[in-house]
Design an enzyme around this catalytic site. Structure first.
Site, mmCIF file in Angstrom:
data_model
loop_
_atom_site.group_PDB
_atom_site.id
_atom_site.type_symbol
_atom_site.label_atom_id
_atom_site.label_comp_id
_atom_site.label_asym_id
_atom_site.label_seq_id
_atom_site.Cartn_x
_atom_site.Cartn_y
_atom_site.Cartn_z
ATOM 1 N N CYS A 12 0.966 -1.136 0.301
ATOM 2 C CA CYS A 12 0.238 0.056 0.048
ATOM 3 C C CYS A 12 1.488 1.052 0.535
ATOM 4 C CB CYS A 12 -0.900 0.182 0.952
ATOM 5 S SG CYS A 12 -0.033 -0.506 2.784
ATOM 6 N N GLY A 40 -1.501 0.762 -4.457
ATOM 7 C CA GLY A 40 -2.214 -0.149 -4.589
ATOM 8 C C GLY A 40 -3.834 0.245 -4.706
ATOM 9 N N ASN A 115 2.074 0.604 5.563
ATOM 10 C CA ASN A 115 2.958 -0.027 4.733
ATOM 11 C C ASN A 115 3.782 -1.026 5.197
ATOM 12 O OD1 ASN A 115 3.140 -0.455 2.294
ATOM 13 N ND2 ASN A 115 4.743 1.033 2.012
ATOM 14 N N GLY A 116 3.661 -2.198 5.261
ATOM 15 C CA GLY A 116 4.626 -2.838 5.431
ATOM 16 C C GLY A 116 3.302 -4.192 5.526
ATOM 17 N N TYR A 259 11.163 -1.951 -9.091
ATOM 18 C CA TYR A 259 9.130 -2.225 -10.028
ATOM 19 C C TYR A 259 8.690 -0.935 -9.052
ATOM 20 C CZ TYR A 259 5.182 -4.214 -11.116
ATOM 21 O OH TYR A 259 4.264 -4.115 -11.250
#
Length: 479
Positions: A12, A40, A115-116, A259
């Protein structure tokens, strides 16, 4: 039936803004999330804080789908806002798992965006449940929220509670948190996921997963948060807590540069676009070949293809047209429709590849199914030879830190040699970027996590040894 291969997903993106005056922070957050949409695409949410009064809107869908003008306007004005876009790697993609999470507790309210991925989520959750916590989601983000609230009982401030909770967390977490009067950002001590600080001309403070979101709201990048750092923004200004910093070597996920991140972002002083060009140049050095044209798979393969072309002297060209109006193919209801969706989304430029020896650059090969279809399209368009170069090493291990790199059993590189993979996907030759050059993408010393490439896990991992999504199963309704 062939198992579907999705593109790799980051978990995210997070965003937060703190203003010294009441304003339309919801719209600022909307623009920031729009810039982070690539991180996301399953759900989005915004919480606006107007002097301790929280208004929230969270739902499944893209940012533009969740926030039509009337819903965005209904959030009203405020001093602080927190936003989130999500893919589901921990917990299902059910609506109740949408973030930011809002918690009511004895000191007021708290909104948290994460996030994670925690590696000790399940034992922490069990401990909290034994003490009476009732979970409403299947995410590890709620575990973090409950730990902070629990610590707030003993700590003099919300930032002290965040610091105390960090002593119990393991794994990856970049957090943006709103209390009634403060906006707080925190990054795990290894810095797995990026998080940066920006400032607007009006003095507003902005936190975001990537600097491209700062650009979207007219904020200037000040710096990245240090691994382990806590930064607090409120009416008194900005202050920082570095007591968790330097406890361990940094381990930024190297795939952020390869990426995940947008090419116009800057992460820890490194241009993402430049890092990808460098990867392509390294590939040309490691795996030279005689060819007529170099092309990249949109989008993250394009910069690497440009770098390969410049280093090799082989002409660069745009080899694919990407239909940006095709929806998210991985949610199509059948496998056949998903495969058709790939053809709808990407189409070779016949004039560029017909009769040519083509160097094809992509960022990764997971199971091999998607790239096999892409290569088949190039063959149908008349490519004489196809030499594939991958701007990352082979995936040989699952990721536990917020990337949906699956169980090692499903990774093609664990079952086949490079030569065998080349035959399976239908290319004349195949070359991967070496782990050594992967660690050198920024041109200077920087600590990276390369666990998915066999570089070793920097933390303990779930004892099962399998990719544990920490998901509690929801019983189906009786039929």
């Amino acid at each position: 039936m062939e198992q579907e291969e999705r593109h790799l997903h980051e978990e995210c993106g997070v965003f937060g803004v703190c203003s010294s005056k009441k304003q339309d922070v919801a719209s600022l957050t909307y623009y920031g999330l729009f810039a982070l949409q690539h991180r996301g695409q399953e759900s989005a949410g915004i919480v606006v804080n107007d002097e301790g009064v929280f208004s929230s809107c969270c739902d499944v869908g893209l940012v533009s789908e969740v926030f039509p003008p009337q819903r965005l306007h209904a959030l009203g004005q405020g001093n602080i806002a927190v936003g989130h876009v999500r893919y589901a790697t921990t917990g299902s993609d059910h609506k109740r798992n949408v973030q930011p999470i809002v918690i009511n507790h004895f000191k007021g309210r708290m909104a948290l965006a994460h996030n994670g991925n925690l590696t000790n989520s399940m034992p922490l959750r069990h401990q909290l449940e034994e003490r009476g916590s009732i979970f409403h989601t299947t995410t590890d983000s709620e575990v973090i929220a409950y730990l902070i609230v629990q610590e707030r009982l003993r700590q003099p401030s919300i930032e002290a509670a965040v610091s105390a909770a960090m002593d119990r967390l393991e794994g990856a977490y970049s957090l943006v948190i709103s209390s009634p009067a403060k906006l707080i950002a925190a990054r795990d001590p290894m810095g797995f996921r990026p998080l940066c600080l920006g400032q607007r001309e009006d003095g507003g403070i902005v936190f975001a997963s990537e600097s491209c979101a700062l650009d979207a709201v007219g904020a200037k990048l000040v710096r990245d948060l240090l691994p382990g750092e806590i930064v607090v923004a409120d009416a008194q200004g900005v202050r920082t807590d570095t007591s968790h910093c330097g406890r361990t070597a940094p381990h930024l996920c190297v795939f952020e540069l390869i990426y995940f991140a947008r090419p116009d972002s800057v992460i820890q002083g490194c241009s993402v676009s430049r890092a990808r060009e460098r990867a392509g140049a390294f590939l040309a050095q490691e795996h030279p070949v005689e060819a007529d044209v170099v092309i990249g798979v949109p989008d993250s393969g394009l910069d690497a293809a440009l770098g390969y072309a410049r280093a090799s002297g082989i002409p660069y060209a745009i080899g694919f047209t990407k239909n940006r109006y095709v929806g998210r193919t991985f949610i199509a209801p059948t496998q056949a429709m998903r495969e058709e969706g790939v053809d709808l989304k990407l189409n070779p430029v016949r004039e560029v590849v017909e009769g040519k020896r083509v160097v094809l650059i992509d960022d990764s090969i997971v199971r091999g199914t998607t790239c096999r279809r892409t290569i088949a399209m190039l063959r149908r368009a008349g490519a004489k030879e196809i030499h594939m170069r991958v701007s990352a090493p082979p995936f040989v291990a699952p990721c536990y830190y917020g990337t949906d790199i699956d169980s090692g059993d499903n990774l093609i590189a664990n079952h086949h040699t490079v030569e065998e993979i080349a035959e399976i996907i239908g290319v004349d030759s195949l070359g991967y970027l070496s782990l050594e050059h992967t660690r050198a993408l920024v041109g200077r010393e920087m600590g990276f996590c390369t666990a998915c490439f066999g570089g070793g896990y920097p933390t303990s991992i779930p004892q099962s040894g399998e990719k544990d999504r920490f998901e509690y199963k929801i019983p189906r309704k009786p039929q």
